[in-house]
Scaffold this motif. Structure first.
Motif, mmCIF file in Angstrom:
data_model
loop_
_atom_site.group_PDB
_atom_site.id
_atom_site.type_symbol
_atom_site.label_atom_id
_atom_site.label_comp_id
_atom_site.label_asym_id
_atom_site.label_seq_id
_atom_site.Cartn_x
_atom_site.Cartn_y
_atom_site.Cartn_z
ATOM 1 N N LYS A 1 0.834 -1.195 0.000
ATOM 2 C CA LYS A 1 0.000 0.000 0.000
ATOM 3 C C LYS A 1 0.866 1.240 0.000
ATOM 4 O O LYS A 1 2.099 1.148 0.111
ATOM 5 C CB LYS A 1 -0.934 0.002 1.218
ATOM 6 C CG LYS A 1 -0.219 0.089 2.544
ATOM 7 C CD LYS A 1 -1.203 0.010 3.720
ATOM 8 C CE LYS A 1 -2.193 1.146 3.713
ATOM 9 N NZ LYS A 1 -3.097 1.134 4.885
ATOM 10 N N GLY A 2 0.238 2.391 -0.147
ATOM 11 C CA GLY A 2 0.969 3.650 -0.155
ATOM 12 C C GLY A 2 1.571 3.925 -1.523
ATOM 13 O O GLY A 2 1.047 3.523 -2.562
ATOM 14 N N ARG A 3 2.716 4.603 -1.514
ATOM 15 C CA ARG A 3 3.407 4.959 -2.761
ATOM 16 C C ARG A 3 4.276 3.796 -3.215
ATOM 17 O O ARG A 3 5.352 3.566 -2.679
ATOM 18 C CB ARG A 3 4.275 6.195 -2.541
ATOM 19 C CG ARG A 3 3.493 7.450 -2.212
ATOM 20 C CD ARG A 3 2.741 7.960 -3.419
ATOM 21 N NE ARG A 3 2.045 9.222 -3.140
ATOM 22 C CZ ARG A 3 1.312 9.865 -4.007
ATOM 23 N NH1 ARG A 3 1.160 9.385 -5.227
ATOM 24 N NH2 ARG A 3 0.708 10.990 -3.679
ATOM 25 N N TRP A 4 3.808 3.020 -4.182
ATOM 26 C CA TRP A 4 4.600 1.943 -4.750
ATOM 27 C C TRP A 4 4.229 1.809 -6.214
ATOM 28 O O TRP A 4 3.271 2.418 -6.681
ATOM 29 C CB TRP A 4 4.384 0.634 -3.989
ATOM 30 C CG TRP A 4 3.010 0.032 -4.114
ATOM 31 C CD1 TRP A 4 1.834 0.555 -3.654
ATOM 32 C CD2 TRP A 4 2.672 -1.216 -4.732
ATOM 33 N NE1 TRP A 4 0.797 -0.276 -3.946
ATOM 34 C CE2 TRP A 4 1.266 -1.374 -4.590
ATOM 35 C CE3 TRP A 4 3.410 -2.219 -5.370
ATOM 36 C CZ2 TRP A 4 0.601 -2.493 -5.086
ATOM 37 C CZ3 TRP A 4 2.743 -3.340 -5.849
ATOM 38 C CH2 TRP A 4 1.360 -3.467 -5.708
ATOM 39 N N THR A 5 5.010 1.054 -6.958
ATOM 40 C CA THR A 5 4.754 0.890 -8.388
ATOM 41 C C THR A 5 4.227 -0.502 -8.654
ATOM 42 O O THR A 5 4.911 -1.501 -8.400
ATOM 43 C CB THR A 5 6.033 1.134 -9.212
ATOM 44 O OG1 THR A 5 6.504 2.465 -8.967
ATOM 45 C CG2 THR A 5 5.737 0.989 -10.700
ATOM 46 N N MET A 6 3.006 -0.578 -9.138
ATOM 47 C CA MET A 6 2.381 -1.845 -9.476
ATOM 48 C C MET A 6 2.969 -2.366 -10.786
ATOM 49 O O MET A 6 2.936 -1.684 -11.809
ATOM 50 C CB MET A 6 0.870 -1.632 -9.621
ATOM 51 C CG MET A 6 0.113 -2.811 -10.196
ATOM 52 S SD MET A 6 0.083 -4.223 -9.079
ATOM 53 C CE MET A 6 -0.535 -5.502 -10.214
ATOM 54 N N PRO A 7 3.551 -3.575 -10.768
ATOM 55 C CA PRO A 7 4.147 -4.108 -12.010
ATOM 56 C C PRO A 7 3.069 -4.546 -12.999
ATOM 57 O O PRO A 7 1.875 -4.528 -12.685
ATOM 58 C CB PRO A 7 4.951 -5.303 -11.504
ATOM 59 C CG PRO A 7 4.214 -5.756 -10.281
ATOM 60 C CD PRO A 7 3.698 -4.508 -9.637
ATOM 61 N N LYS A 8 3.509 -4.956 -14.174
ATOM 62 C CA LYS A 8 2.555 -5.462 -15.159
ATOM 63 C C LYS A 8 1.831 -6.694 -14.634
ATOM 64 O O LYS A 8 0.665 -6.927 -14.964
ATOM 65 C CB LYS A 8 3.273 -5.794 -16.474
ATOM 66 C CG LYS A 8 3.819 -4.578 -17.204
ATOM 67 C CD LYS A 8 4.454 -4.977 -18.524
ATOM 68 C CE LYS A 8 4.989 -3.760 -19.263
ATOM 69 N NZ LYS A 8 5.603 -4.124 -20.557
ATOM 70 N N ARG A 9 2.530 -7.488 -13.816
ATOM 71 C CA ARG A 9 1.906 -8.673 -13.210
ATOM 72 C C ARG A 9 2.419 -8.825 -11.781
ATOM 73 O O ARG A 9 3.627 -8.856 -11.558
ATOM 74 C CB ARG A 9 2.232 -9.926 -14.022
ATOM 75 C CG ARG A 9 1.527 -11.198 -13.504
ATOM 76 C CD ARG A 9 1.883 -12.398 -14.359
ATOM 77 N NE ARG A 9 1.213 -13.608 -13.905
ATOM 78 C CZ ARG A 9 0.008 -14.015 -14.297
ATOM 79 N NH1 ARG A 9 -0.652 -13.299 -15.186
ATOM 80 N NH2 ARG A 9 -0.537 -15.131 -13.830
ATOM 81 N N PHE A 10 1.492 -8.884 -10.847
ATOM 82 C CA PHE A 10 1.837 -9.056 -9.439
ATOM 83 C C PHE A 10 1.254 -10.392 -8.985
ATOM 84 O O PHE A 10 0.043 -10.607 -9.018
ATOM 85 C CB PHE A 10 1.264 -7.923 -8.602
ATOM 86 C CG PHE A 10 1.671 -7.963 -7.159
ATOM 87 C CD1 PHE A 10 2.893 -7.436 -6.763
ATOM 88 C CD2 PHE A 10 0.843 -8.528 -6.194
ATOM 89 C CE1 PHE A 10 3.271 -7.474 -5.425
ATOM 90 C CE2 PHE A 10 1.212 -8.556 -4.870
ATOM 91 C CZ PHE A 10 2.434 -8.035 -4.480
#
Length: 261
Positions: A103-112
């Protein structure tokens, strides 16, 4: 325009502008459904301005805003600014008789990819950036549970399979905002579940609360102002009645005095 302008890389916002032009053309009858689908697919597959330009070339200029051939910085806070590509914060999470949270400020990858066994996890995308316009959250929940939280404006597609468990489809089918990412939730749940919910951030919730409070105060002030006006009107009317009454008494007394003379 320089000769190499058509070779500039197009952004998701550029593709979305072309898609909006195609939707307008379909609504106006300039394109049939087959042409619309073909051109829309070509727009989303386009990588450069040179590939985008021919898609709307035969549409009226008034109906089709030209695709700009220069790159401008994305407006802060816009979806274009949040679809960043590049390096991601993390690509997987595991909870075995425990829990995890992104959660918060992070970068969601193309696939998690995430796995929970007798445990649980939360994937919160409300403040996240996105590596691509379409991202996949792959959840495997065995006697456990997971929750995916998305911000308003994001399109959600749910494709998971549940056996004595299930995936929440309540947020699927809601159209996304122009330029917003698409979140695909997939995977497998056995004696477990994967929930999907749409929520605003805490900061946005506080802002909405403050807006409601301000509107309430404005309505209260308006009611008070209206009540004050009514009170003033009543007092004015009362004063006029008193003045008229005194004036009548003065005239009556004046006539009596003249009669005695």
């Amino acid at each position: 325009m320089t000769d190499d302008a058509p070779e500039l890389r197009a952004s998701d916002a550029d593709r979305e502008r072309v898609a909006e032009v195609l939707r307008d053309a379909l609504a106006e009858g300039r394109l049939d459904m087959t042409e619309f689908e073909e051109r829309l697919d070509a727009a989303y597959r386009a990588r450069t301005y040179g590939e985008l330009a021919p898609i709307t070339r035969d549409l009226p200029v008034g109906a089709a805003p030209a695709v700009p051939m220069t790159k401008e910085p994305a407006e802060p806070g816009s979806w274009a600014a949040r679809i960043t590509g590049g390096e991601t914060s993390s690509t997987w999470a595991v909870a075995i008789m425990s829990g995890f949270q992104r959660k918060g400020r992070w970068t969601m990858p193309k696939r998690f990819n995430c796995f929970a066994f007798w445990g649980g996890g939360e994937i919160d995308l409300r403040e996240a950036n996105f590596a691509d316009r379409e991202v996949v959250v792959n959840c495997v929940a065995i006697m456990g549970g997971m929750n995916v939280v998305v911000p308003p404006g994001v399109e959600v597609v749910v494709r998971g399979i549940g056996v004595m468990g299930g995936f929440d489809h309540s947020e699927a089918g809601v159209a996304g905002e122009p330029g917003a990412p698409r979140v695909v939730v997939t995977g497998f749940a056995f004696w477990g579940g994967v929930g999907v919910e749409r929520k605003v951030t805490r900061a946005e919730r506080l802002w909405l609360k403050e807006e409601r409070r301000r509107e309430k105060l404005e309505r209260k002030a308006s009611r008070q102002e209206l009540a004050a006006r009514v009170r003033d009107d009543v007092l004015d009317a009362h004063h006029r009645m008193l003045e008229n009454h005194l004036d009548l008494r003065h005239r009556h007394r004046h006539r009596e005095e003249r009669g005695k003379d």
